[in-house]
Design an enzyme around this catalytic site. Sequence first.
Site, PDB file in Angstrom:
ATOM      1  N   ASP A  70       0.970  -1.311  -0.061  1.00 32.31           N
ATOM      2  CA  ASP A  70      -0.059  -0.066  -0.020  1.00 32.31           C
ATOM      3  C   ASP A  70       0.792   1.206  -0.107  1.00 32.31           C
ATOM      4  O   ASP A  70       1.875   1.310   0.779  1.00 32.31           O
ATOM      5  CB  ASP A  70      -0.961   0.249   1.384  1.00 32.31           C
ATOM      6  N   PHE A 150       4.844   4.833 -13.125  1.00 28.39           N
ATOM      7  CA  PHE A 150       3.367   4.889 -13.241  1.00 28.39           C
ATOM      8  C   PHE A 150       2.996   6.079 -12.209  1.00 28.39           C
ATOM      9  O   PHE A 150       3.761   6.720 -11.717  1.00 28.39           O
ATOM     10  CB  PHE A 150       2.877   3.382 -12.767  1.00 28.39           C
ATOM     11  N   TYR A 152       2.276   8.924 -10.094  1.00 35.34           N
ATOM     12  CA  TYR A 152       2.874  10.187  -9.864  1.00 35.34           C
ATOM     13  C   TYR A 152       4.465  10.342 -10.112  1.00 35.34           C
ATOM     14  O   TYR A 152       5.009  11.557 -10.000  1.00 35.34           O
ATOM     15  CB  TYR A 152       2.640  10.669  -8.273  1.00 35.34           C
ATOM     16  N   ASP A 153       4.912   9.321 -10.963  1.00 37.31           N
ATOM     17  CA  ASP A 153       6.682   9.301 -11.158  1.00 37.31           C
ATOM     18  C   ASP A 153       6.826  10.599 -11.973  1.00 37.31           C
ATOM     19  O   ASP A 153       7.791  11.298 -11.713  1.00 37.31           O
ATOM     20  CB  ASP A 153       6.553   7.996 -11.894  1.00 37.31           C
ATOM     21  N   LYS A 173      15.220   3.556 -10.310  1.00 41.88           N
ATOM     22  CA  LYS A 173      14.363   3.712  -9.326  1.00 41.88           C
ATOM     23  C   LYS A 173      14.413   2.539  -8.215  1.00 41.88           C
ATOM     24  O   LYS A 173      14.226   3.006  -6.934  1.00 41.88           O
ATOM     25  CB  LYS A 173      12.989   3.711 -10.025  1.00 41.88           C
ATOM     26  N   ARG A 179       9.489   1.656  -2.392  1.00 42.51           N
ATOM     27  CA  ARG A 179       9.207   0.213  -2.499  1.00 42.51           C
ATOM     28  C   ARG A 179      10.440  -0.810  -2.534  1.00 42.51           C
ATOM     29  O   ARG A 179      10.495  -1.630  -1.858  1.00 42.51           O
ATOM     30  CB  ARG A 179       8.460  -0.116  -3.903  1.00 42.51           C
TER      31      ARG A 179
HETATM   32  P1  ITT Z   1      -3.217  -2.159  -5.727  1.00 41.67           P
HETATM   33  O1  ITT Z   1      -4.214  -1.777  -4.175  1.00 41.67           O
HETATM   34  O2  ITT Z   1      -3.984  -3.094  -6.312  1.00 41.67           O
HETATM   35  O3  ITT Z   1      -2.047  -2.611  -4.946  1.00 41.67           O
HETATM   36  P2  ITT Z   1      -3.396   0.517  -6.157  1.00 41.67           P
HETATM   37  O4  ITT Z   1      -2.771   1.255  -7.461  1.00 41.67           O
HETATM   38  O5  ITT Z   1      -4.857   0.987  -5.895  1.00 41.67           O
HETATM   39  O6  ITT Z   1      -3.179  -1.076  -6.427  1.00 41.67           O
HETATM   40  P3  ITT Z   1      -2.854   1.816  -3.583  1.00 41.67           P
HETATM   41  O7  ITT Z   1      -4.074   1.774  -3.027  1.00 41.67           O
HETATM   42  O8  ITT Z   1      -1.702   1.348  -2.728  1.00 41.67           O
HETATM   43  O9  ITT Z   1      -2.512   0.813  -4.828  1.00 41.67           O
HETATM   44  O10 ITT Z   1      -2.443   3.085  -4.274  1.00 41.67           O
HETATM   45  C1  ITT Z   1      -1.185   3.647  -4.615  1.00 41.67           C
HETATM   46  C2  ITT Z   1      -1.169   4.510  -5.515  1.00 41.67           C
HETATM   47  O11 ITT Z   1      -0.073   5.556  -4.983  1.00 41.67           O
HETATM   48  C3  ITT Z   1      -0.627   4.254  -6.922  1.00 41.67           C
HETATM   49  O12 ITT Z   1      -2.023   4.016  -7.598  1.00 41.67           O
HETATM   50  C4  ITT Z   1       0.126   5.526  -7.546  1.00 41.67           C
HETATM   51  O13 ITT Z   1      -1.119   6.318  -7.993  1.00 41.67           O
HETATM   52  C5  ITT Z   1       0.729   6.186  -6.226  1.00 41.67           C
HETATM   53  N1  ITT Z   1       1.961   5.348  -6.462  1.00 41.67           N
HETATM   54  C6  ITT Z   1       2.417   4.698  -5.317  1.00 41.67           C
HETATM   55  N2  ITT Z   1       3.679   4.273  -5.557  1.00 41.67           N
HETATM   56  C7  ITT Z   1       4.145   4.858  -6.666  1.00 41.67           C
HETATM   57  C8  ITT Z   1       5.348   4.953  -7.352  1.00 41.67           C
HETATM   58  O14 ITT Z   1       6.400   4.179  -7.071  1.00 41.67           O
HETATM   59  N3  ITT Z   1       5.330   5.905  -8.530  1.00 41.67           N
HETATM   60  C9  ITT Z   1       4.282   6.477  -8.721  1.00 41.67           C
HETATM   61  N4  ITT Z   1       2.991   6.509  -8.151  1.00 41.67           N
HETATM   62  C10 ITT Z   1       3.055   5.542  -7.130  1.00 41.67           C
HETATM   63 NA    NA Z   2      -4.674   2.142  -0.959  1.00 41.28          NA
END
Ligand code: ITT
Ligand code: NA
Length: 193
Positions: A70, A150, A152-153, A173, A179
Site C-alpha cells: 500500500d 506509473f 505520480y512518477d 528507481k 518500494r
Molecule cells: P493495489 O491496491 O491493487 O495494489 P493501487 O494502485 O490501488 O493498487 P494503492 O492503493 O497502494 O494501490 O495506491 C497507490 C497509488 O499511489 C498508486 O495508484 C499510484 O498512484 C501512487 N504510487 C504508489 N507508488 C508509486 C510509485 O512508485 N510511483 C508513482 N506513483 C506511485
Molecule cells: Na490504498
Amino acid sequence: KELIVATTNQGKVKEIQAMLKDLNIEVKSLKDVYDEVPDIIEDGKTFKENALIKAQYVANDLHKIVLADDSGIEIDAFGKLPGIYSARFLGKDTPYPIINQAIIDAVEGKERTCRFVCALALCIPGQEPILIQETFEGEINDHIAGVNGFGYDPIFYFPPCQKTSAEMTLEEKNKYSHRAKALKKLYAILKEL
Ligand code: ITT
Ligand code: NA
C-alpha cells in the site's frame, strides 16, 4: 516458490519482479491467480493497515505466501494529502496526466517537498504477518517529465539524481524508491522461503 502480490497494479508488479529476479521466486499478481479479482475494501487509516488488509484477505482465501503493497504520495503543501487516498485522488477515473498537472498548478509558489510512502505486508501461512514502511523523499517538479514508471512518477523530482522518477530506468528507481527500500528489508526472509 510462488509469491502472490495482492495487487492489480502492474507498475508495482514490474518493480517487485525486478527486485527479486535473483531469487528463485515466481511473482504473481491477483490477475494471474483469480479469474475474477476480488474487490478488497481498503478502509484502513494508515498505509500499514491497508497493506495488512490486502495481504490478509488473499492469504486467508488462498493459504499461500502473500505480499501486499500500500503506497502513495504525501505532498507537504497539501497537509500530506493525498497520502492513503493516492489511488482515488480526484476520482479513480481521472487520468494521471490531468491529476499530475493539477498538482503542479496547485503547488505553484508553495512548499514543494513531498515523499512516496510504501508499506509492505508479508503473510506466510502459520506465521505472524510482517509489516515494513519506507519513504522516498523528493519534490513536486514544475512540469511533467519522463515516461517510465506509473502514477505520480512524472512529477516526482529526486534531487540527488536531478530527474523525476519517470526519467529513471526501472533499475535506477529500484536503487532509491520507497518500494525498493521496503522490499530490501524483506529480502533475507524471501530468500529463505
Ligand atoms: P493495489 O491496491 O491493487 O495494489 P493501487 O494502485 O490501488 O493498487 P494503492 O492503493 O497502494 O494501490 O495506491 C497507490 C497509488 O499511489 C498508486 O495508484 C499510484 O498512484 C501512487 N504510487 C504508489 N507508488 C508509486 C510509485 O512508485 N510511483 C508513482 N506513483 C506511485
Ligand atoms: Na490504498
